[in-house]
Design an enzyme around this catalytic site. Structure first.
Site, mmCIF file in Angstrom:
data_model
loop_
_atom_site.group_PDB
_atom_site.id
_atom_site.type_symbol
_atom_site.label_atom_id
_atom_site.label_comp_id
_atom_site.label_asym_id
_atom_site.label_seq_id
_atom_site.Cartn_x
_atom_site.Cartn_y
_atom_site.Cartn_z
ATOM 1 N N ASP A 61 -57.053 -6.653 -10.776
ATOM 2 C CA ASP A 61 -57.851 -5.456 -10.521
ATOM 3 C C ASP A 61 -56.934 -4.237 -10.594
ATOM 4 O OD1 ASP A 61 -59.951 -3.826 -9.871
ATOM 5 O OD2 ASP A 61 -60.173 -4.501 -7.802
ATOM 6 N N MET A 62 -57.213 -3.330 -11.531
ATOM 7 C CA MET A 62 -56.409 -2.112 -11.640
ATOM 8 C C MET A 62 -56.603 -1.253 -10.388
ATOM 9 S SD MET A 62 -54.958 -2.563 -14.544
ATOM 10 C CE MET A 62 -54.137 -0.972 -14.646
ATOM 11 N N ASP A 111 -61.793 -2.583 -15.792
ATOM 12 C CA ASP A 111 -60.490 -2.635 -15.128
ATOM 13 C C ASP A 111 -60.300 -3.878 -14.255
ATOM 14 O OD1 ASP A 111 -62.357 -1.987 -13.204
ATOM 15 O OD2 ASP A 111 -61.162 -0.416 -12.261
ATOM 16 N N GLU A 112 -61.047 -4.937 -14.565
ATOM 17 C CA GLU A 112 -61.047 -6.099 -13.673
ATOM 18 C C GLU A 112 -61.320 -7.365 -14.482
ATOM 19 O OE1 GLU A 112 -63.787 -7.457 -9.833
ATOM 20 O OE2 GLU A 112 -64.172 -5.577 -10.862
#
Length: 349
Positions: free
Chosen positions: A12-13, A106-107
């Site tokens: 996860d960003m 982003d995940e």
């Protein structure tokens, strides 16, 4: 604890949109900032960690965020920029394994059981590459199923890495609020709160039938998840997995004819791969005999390719491994394990 058995990673960003804006405009660093609508009627899409200290979070109206932090900086959303960087980050993941399930921009979940590597080293490699290439940070969760890996990645942000092993269950989850349990939404949380159930430990005291009564079919899944059971596999996102061709003809055992056909297939497939800007790593040859039995042979190359000669030579080796003791009525050639050209190039860097 056998760390290699913990093969599920959740990546996860950290505050992705806001972090990209800080990267592109370093003057924003250290200041409370949100990405979102610029008018007071807009909402917060992402808040950086400085803004979060004021209680600002995503989906909050901009006017409310500014009331909490008058010096708040608002930056407009740049979806194209975020998608561009996301594609490059995911390219790094695909260089490691094709078992990547993209959840959002982003995940993602990764299943690394085929890598035979310590998952901590895998996370460290990804973290270092992303930081070196993009100056962005991320958090990781490592566990033996998707539910726990997701819980773990959110446990210590930003730049966190948390491991949840079978030995830690179910005690590790006891203090968590119900909002952390996949399958329990806000309305259900309200229902549980009305009967004094606010944490996972409280939830553990309820039997499965009661959870099904409250949550419907998902009650069974919730009952199992909080006990560390989640059988959902990592599902690579639906994309073309192979490209091939096959033809049926008058039954024959003419080896020269079949080899020429194979060469034609390799040229056709190569042209298609190049046109679509993709390369493949696995070659599969299929024969159907006149008694309708089907035999296949496959081999994976060391590198990705869309070169017709390379595809044909490997296909020829596989073809010669198949018996021509009967009449053949169908010949097929497929190239699988595909990646886009730009991802392949990144893998070779």
């Amino acid at each position: 604890m056998d760390i290699k058995k913990l093969n599920i990673i959740h990546m996860d960003m950290d505050a992705f949109y806001a972090s990209v804006e800080e990267r592109d405009n370093p003057s924003l660093k250290g200041k409370p900032m949100v990405v979102g609508g610029r008018s007071n009627r807009g909402i917060v899409t992402t808040a950086n960690y400085e803004a979060r200290k004021y209680g600002i979070h995503s989906a909050m109206p901009i006017f409310m965020a500014k009331s909490l932090c008058p010096q708040l900086i608002t930056v407009p959303v740049r979806h194209d920029r975020y998608r561009q960087i996301s594609r490059q980050i995911f390219s790094i993941l695909y260089c490691l394994t094709d078992q990547v399930e993209k959840i959002s921009i982003d995940e993602a979940f990764l299943d690394i059981k085929d890598l035979d590597q310590d998952p901590r080293q895998v996370c460290s490699y990804i973290r270092d590459r992303v930081w070196t290439d993009f100056a962005l940070t991320m958090s990781f969760g490592i566990s033996y199923n998707k539910f726990l890996a997701k819980i773990a990645s959110d446990y210590r942000k930003p730049q966190g890495l948390t491991i949840i092993s079978p030995e830690m269950m179910p005690d590790f989850l006891y203090p968590f609020p119900l909002s952390k349990v996949y399958g329990i939404g806000p309305k259900s949380q309200e229902k549980f709160a009305n009967i004094g159930v606010n944490t996972v430990k409280d939830l553990m005291a309820l039997d499965q039938d009661f959870l099904i009564k409250i949550l419907g079919k998902s009650g069974r899944d919730v009952y199992q998840r909080i006990r560390g059971i989640d059988k959902r596999p990592v599902e690579p996102n639906s994309k073309r997995k192979s490209l091939g061709t096959e033809r049926t003809f008058q039954p024959t055992r003419n080896e020269k004819y079949l080899k020429n056909l194979l060469k034609t297939y390799a040229q056709e497939i190569s042209q298609d791969l190049k046109k679509k800007k993709i390369q493949g790593k696995t070659v599969i040859v299929k024969l159907k005999y006149d008694d309708f039995t089907v035999h296949t042979r496959s081999k994976t190359m060391d590198t990705y390719s869309n070169d017709p000669e390379q595809i044909y030579n490997l296909a020829l080796d596989l073809f010669q491994d198949l018996a021509l003791d009967r009449q053949v009525r169908l010949l097929g050639l497929t190239v699988a394990n595909l990646l886009e050209d730009h991802i392949v190039q990144m893998c070779f860097l």
